[in-house]
Design a protein around this motif. Structure first.
Motif, short mmCIF file in Angstrom:
data_model
loop_
_atom_site.label_atom_id
_atom_site.label_comp_id
_atom_site.label_asym_id
_atom_site.label_seq_id
_atom_site.Cartn_x
_atom_site.Cartn_y
_atom_site.Cartn_z
N VAL A 1 -12.57 6.52 -46.83
CA VAL A 1 -11.37 7.24 -46.43
C VAL A 1 -11.69 8.33 -45.41
O VAL A 1 -10.90 8.56 -44.48
N ILE A 2 -12.83 8.98 -45.55
CA ILE A 2 -13.25 9.98 -44.55
C ILE A 2 -13.41 9.31 -43.19
O ILE A 2 -12.94 9.82 -42.16
N TYR A 3 -14.07 8.14 -43.17
CA TYR A 3 -14.22 7.41 -41.91
C TYR A 3 -12.87 6.96 -41.37
O TYR A 3 -12.64 6.98 -40.15
N LEU A 4 -11.99 6.54 -42.28
CA LEU A 4 -10.67 6.09 -41.86
C LEU A 4 -9.88 7.21 -41.21
O LEU A 4 -9.27 7.02 -40.15
N ILE A 5 -9.94 8.38 -41.81
CA ILE A 5 -9.21 9.53 -41.25
C ILE A 5 -9.85 9.99 -39.95
O ILE A 5 -9.16 10.24 -38.96
N THR A 6 -11.19 10.08 -39.95
CA THR A 6 -11.90 10.62 -38.79
C THR A 6 -11.77 9.71 -37.58
O THR A 6 -11.43 10.14 -36.48
N GLY B 1 -6.77 5.98 -33.82
CA GLY B 1 -5.53 5.29 -34.16
C GLY B 1 -5.20 4.13 -33.24
O GLY B 1 -6.02 3.27 -32.97
N ARG B 2 -3.99 4.13 -32.77
CA ARG B 2 -3.49 3.03 -31.94
C ARG B 2 -3.61 3.32 -30.46
O ARG B 2 -3.09 2.58 -29.64
N ASN B 3 -4.30 4.40 -30.11
CA ASN B 3 -4.43 4.76 -28.70
C ASN B 3 -5.59 4.04 -28.02
O ASN B 3 -5.68 4.02 -26.79
N VAL B 4 -6.49 3.46 -28.81
CA VAL B 4 -7.65 2.75 -28.28
C VAL B 4 -7.55 1.28 -28.65
O VAL B 4 -7.26 0.94 -29.80
N GLN B 5 -7.78 0.43 -27.69
CA GLN B 5 -7.73 -1.01 -27.90
C GLN B 5 -9.15 -1.57 -27.92
O GLN B 5 -9.95 -1.29 -27.04
N TYR C 1 -7.46 0.15 -32.54
CA TYR C 1 -8.72 0.50 -33.20
C TYR C 1 -8.58 0.55 -34.72
O TYR C 1 -9.50 0.16 -35.44
N LEU C 2 -7.45 1.01 -35.21
CA LEU C 2 -7.26 1.10 -36.65
C LEU C 2 -7.32 -0.29 -37.29
O LEU C 2 -7.96 -0.48 -38.34
N PHE D 1 -17.95 0.08 -36.95
CA PHE D 1 -17.14 1.04 -36.21
C PHE D 1 -16.93 0.66 -34.75
O PHE D 1 -16.00 1.18 -34.11
N PHE D 2 -17.76 -0.22 -34.22
CA PHE D 2 -17.62 -0.60 -32.82
C PHE D 2 -18.28 -1.96 -32.62
O PHE D 2 -19.18 -2.34 -33.38
#
Length: 247
Positions: A34-39, A45-49, A55-56, A185-186
């Motif tokens: 959850v920490i990773y999810l929030i951070t 969020g949805r600003n990065v593709q 990204y979410l 994460f990437f």
């Protein structure tokens, strides 16, 4: 059908049921993802593709894979280590008329349940927050195999460690690097070539590849084959360690 593994599985499930009544267990199972999810997820969020999705939606499957790895592995490795070295309950299993195969099955299935439980918690959050998260048959197969594979690895660690502190050492050197460098994460295709070759050795890398596939293409089949190979090797080696146990 031989159900000699069931008492071992049932024992672990009864202990697990008691832990579920404690708020601290639920918190520990969710706090890191959850920490990773929030951070990362809600921060970017949805600003990065990434790979054609926001990204979410990309991150949630990776967190599910990471959470299933951590919980399937850690709870089996720690419990088996404590039962073998401190509580001496593992010796009862070995002396009982139960085969090493049955002991292995019971421990691994218990680890899978714990890994799946933690993964479901992350999936619930993901289904609420992510727009393009889809649970496909490939997704479920990757999740189940990942839990099985790392539960088997947990048995190996629990059998070879000489103290409870050793389990943390194995976690720091093997589990933690996989969590960060295996595509959670990437995308790993952005890594340097030499590092990428090392990353492709990690079993979690292939879970992350498979869990993000909607169907079995060529890359998914390769990753599925690698996961099955790792799972078989870990299972056979874990069973052999139990069979040769002589403390």
């Amino acid at each position: 059908m031989n159900l000699s593994w069931y008492p071992i599985f049932l024992r672990e499930m009864l202990l697990f049921k008691r832990k579920l009544l404690r708020l601290g267990y639920l918190f520990s199972a969710m706090v890191v993802p959850v920490i990773y999810l929030i951070t990362f997820g809600l921060g970017l969020g949805r600003n990065v593709q990434i790979q054609g999705t926001d990204y979410l939606s990309y991150l949630i499957p990776g967190l599910v894979a990471m959470s299933s790895m951590n919980n399937s592995y850690t709870w089996v490795a720690s419990a088996l280590n404590l039962n073998r070295l401190y509580f001496k309950t593992f010796q009862v299993f070995v002396q009982a008329p139960v085969s090493p195969f049955a002991i292995m099955i019971g421990e691994v299935l218990a680890g899978m349940v714990k890994g799946l439980f933690a993964s479901v918690l992350i999936l619930i959050v993901g289904l609420i927050t992510a727009r393009e998260l889809y649970i496909t048959p490939v997704f479920m197969a990757a999740l189940l195999l990942n839990c099985f594979m790392f539960a088997c690895l947990g048995v190996i660690t629990g059998m070879i460690t000489k103290s409870h502190e050793d389990t943390s050492t194995y976690n720091n050197f093997f589990i933690m690097p996989m969590a960060f460098f295996s595509g959670t994460f990437f995308p790993i295709d952005r890594m340097p070539y030499l590092l990428k070759m090392v990353i492709y050795i990690f079993p979690l890398t292939h879970t992350n590849i498979l869990i993000r596939k909607n169907q079995l293409d060529a890359e998914a089949i390769v990753s599925l084959t690698v996961i099955l190979a790792y799972a078989l090797i870990f299972f056979v080696y874990g069973e052999r360690l139990i069979k040769n146990y002589n403390e």
